[in-house]
Design a protein around this motif. Structure first.
Motif, PDB file in Angstrom:
ATOM      1  N   TRP A 338      19.826  58.624 -52.102  1.00  0.00           N
ATOM      2  CA  TRP A 338      19.110  57.770 -53.053  1.00  0.00           C
ATOM      3  C   TRP A 338      20.031  56.717 -53.662  1.00  0.00           C
ATOM      4  CZ3 TRP A 338      14.393  57.256 -52.321  1.00  0.00           C
ATOM      5  CH2 TRP A 338      13.541  58.325 -52.067  1.00  0.00           C
ATOM      6  N   CYS A 451       4.481  60.101 -57.865  1.00  0.00           N
ATOM      7  CA  CYS A 451       4.960  60.407 -56.504  1.00  0.00           C
ATOM      8  C   CYS A 451       4.426  61.774 -56.104  1.00  0.00           C
ATOM      9  CB  CYS A 451       6.485  60.341 -56.437  1.00  0.00           C
ATOM     10  SG  CYS A 451       7.334  61.594 -57.426  1.00  0.00           S
ATOM     11  N   ARG A 456      10.745  61.140 -57.741  1.00  0.00           N
ATOM     12  CA  ARG A 456      10.797  59.723 -57.382  1.00  0.00           C
ATOM     13  C   ARG A 456      10.103  58.858 -58.424  1.00  0.00           C
ATOM     14  NH1 ARG A 456       8.775  60.151 -51.249  1.00  0.00           N
ATOM     15  NH2 ARG A 456       7.924  62.098 -52.083  1.00  0.00           N
TER      16      ARG A 456
END
Length: 491
Positions: A338, A451, A456
């Motif tokens: 990420w 999400c 997220r």
């Protein structure tokens, strides 16, 4: 005279000795898989038990792991090798070779554009690497990348067929390497179809090897280097021929090309950086660095100088209070992926975390070459900085807006997840594309993000806040809570 009972006992002992002999034969050389769950990446240590020589294949950058394995097993690392120029992590081959004075063995296949640009011993199709009585034969297996090679490993004291194949990103358990990365991540326009055809040819060639050949791949489930990788650490060629869809296209190159290029996940942004750094000269990092813990004045100075603050605490902690303008990326298995997808390599960063996680985060970031860490904040309560709470909505509040046009509701999951089932009336905007699509975010209406599980969505919330979206809310329950309460999804 040999009685029936003695005869039976003799046969039993013979079977036991035979099985023990086979087991000893199978263990005639040292073999250890090192698996990094944070990047779903495997490396391998292979050594001769008599000469104590060892080779390490595809090492990660925090290479103290291999030094510890060598020390514990009285091995001397004399060679370091790679299966290809990696895109998903910064290889530790040069660091490990520098520390151990080992020979660096790298592919010289693939043509001029795919040559490593630093000193090494070149490998070609058919090259032989000897580690005592262990032999590694190089097979050029292009497709995933032009220079990709596979190492066929055998004990020279047993029959001439190899026992193991270190396949890198060529053959996975249940899948094969994707040939589209050069185009999607490295900008090699028009390369994916050519790569797919080369991959098809490599698979046909590889299929002629013995069925009992063990396959030890460079990645497992969770890697972006394929679309259906298994969690199983190794397989055999026979099992892959039977179970992997990629092996079911004999005499059908066109069908294979269509299959392998369809449905591949979008690669993380940092892949292009890794491709470049793994190919050229770069500064080496031979030990895990120790970054400072910031006191209040140092942290305030970092904020004043607009350093990027990444809050790695859990989403449940962050919603209660976070630094305004900070980016939230929760520490977990996918942390480095990420960060590599959402953070540029240029700015210095400050990480908010517990003191016990500082080394873990440092290792995760150094594996993708993210070395620009200014310091850690390990006790946010002592930083004397005003915190901001996240604005959450419940599932009931979300439902009130679904049939109206008074809010913009955004599902930040991937396109494939969205198409497999989403909340009716909600639009899809993938998390990694948010900053490039700020013009699509409403400036007039409230915005709600969600999400799958909330992880997220929390990242998306922080990204939008950093980019000036003021009227912002988060549905933290996500699709998981939505379906648990028997609500329908549409496709």
């Amino acid at each position: 005279m040999l009685t029936k009972a003695k005869f039976t006992t003799t046969i039993a002992l013979f079977i036991i000795l035979f099985l023990q002999g086979n087991q000893l034969q199978a263990q005639s050389y040292f073999f250890e898989r090192v698996y990094d769950e944070t990047l779903a990446q495997a490396s391998f240590v292979i050594g001769d038990l008599k000469t104590k020589e060892a080779i390490v294949i595809d090492p990660k950058r925090d290479m103290d792991t291999y030094l510890e394995i060598a020390k514990a097993n009285h091995l001397n690392i004399t060679k370091v090798a790679e299966t290809h120029i990696h895109a998903d992590f910064l290889s530790g081959s040069r660091e490990l070779a520098a520390v151990t004075n080992a020979e660096l063995l790298l592919s010289d296949e693939g043509g001029a554009d795919w040559q490593y640009q630093f000193l090494h011993t070149g490998l070609k199709d058919g090259s032989i690497i000897s580690i005592g009585q262990v032999e590694l034969k190089v097979m050029h297996t292009p497709g995933h990348t032009p220079e990709s090679i596979t190492f066929l490993v055998r004990d020279t004291k047993v029959p001439a067929t190899p026992q193991r194949a270190i396949t890198g990103d060529f053959i996975f358990v249940g899948d094969v390497g994707r040939p589209d990365l050069l185009e999607k991540a490295a900008g090699q326009v028009g390369s994916q179809e050519l790569g797919a055809k080369k991959l098809y040819a490599s698979i046909q060639k590889f299929s002629r090897l013995p069925d009992d050949l063990e396959i030890w791949a460079g990645h497992g489930a969770g890697s972006f280097c394929g679309k259906s990788l298994s969690t199983i650490p190794h397989s055999t060629l026979k099992e892959e021929k039977q179970n992997s869809k990629a092996f079911q296209f004999k005499n059908d190159e066109k069908g294979f090309v269509k299959y392998i290029l369809d449905g591949q996940p979008t690669p993380p942004n940092y892949f292009a950086v890794m491709k470049q750094l793994n190919k050229v000269e770069r500064p080496l990092l031979i030990q895990v660095p120790v970054h400072p813990k910031l006191n209040q004045p140092a942290f305030q100075k970092a904020i004043d100088n607009k350093l990027l603050v990444i809050d790695t605490r859990s989403k449940n902690e962050v919603v209660k209070g976070h630094i305004p303008g900070s980016l939230h990326i929760e520490n977990g298995k996918s942390f480095s992926t990420w960060v590599g997808s959402l953070v540029d390599y240029q700015p210095q960063i400050v990480l908010i975390t517990d003191e016990s996680h500082t080394e873990d985060l440092t290792r995760k970031l150094m594996r993708i070459g993210m070395d620009n860490i200014y310091g850690f904040v390990t006790d946010l309560d002592k930083m004397n900085v005003a915190l901001e709470k996240s604005d959450l909505v419940s599932i009931g509040e979300l439902k009130k807006h679904l049939d109206k046009k008074d809010v913009q509701i955004i599902d930040v999951r991937t396109e494939s997840e969205y198409h497999n089932g989403h909340i009716k009336g909600v639009e899809n905007m993938v998390l990694t594309s948010l900053e490039n699509n700020m013009d699509k975010i409403s400036k007039d209406k409230p915005v709600i993000v969600h999400c799958q599980s909330g992880v997220r969505a929390a990242m998306a919330y922080s990204i939008l806040k950093r980019n000036g979206v003021k009227n912002l809310k988060m549905y933290s329950g996500g699709i998981n809570e939505w379906t648990e309460q028997k609500n329908e999804l549409v496709k």
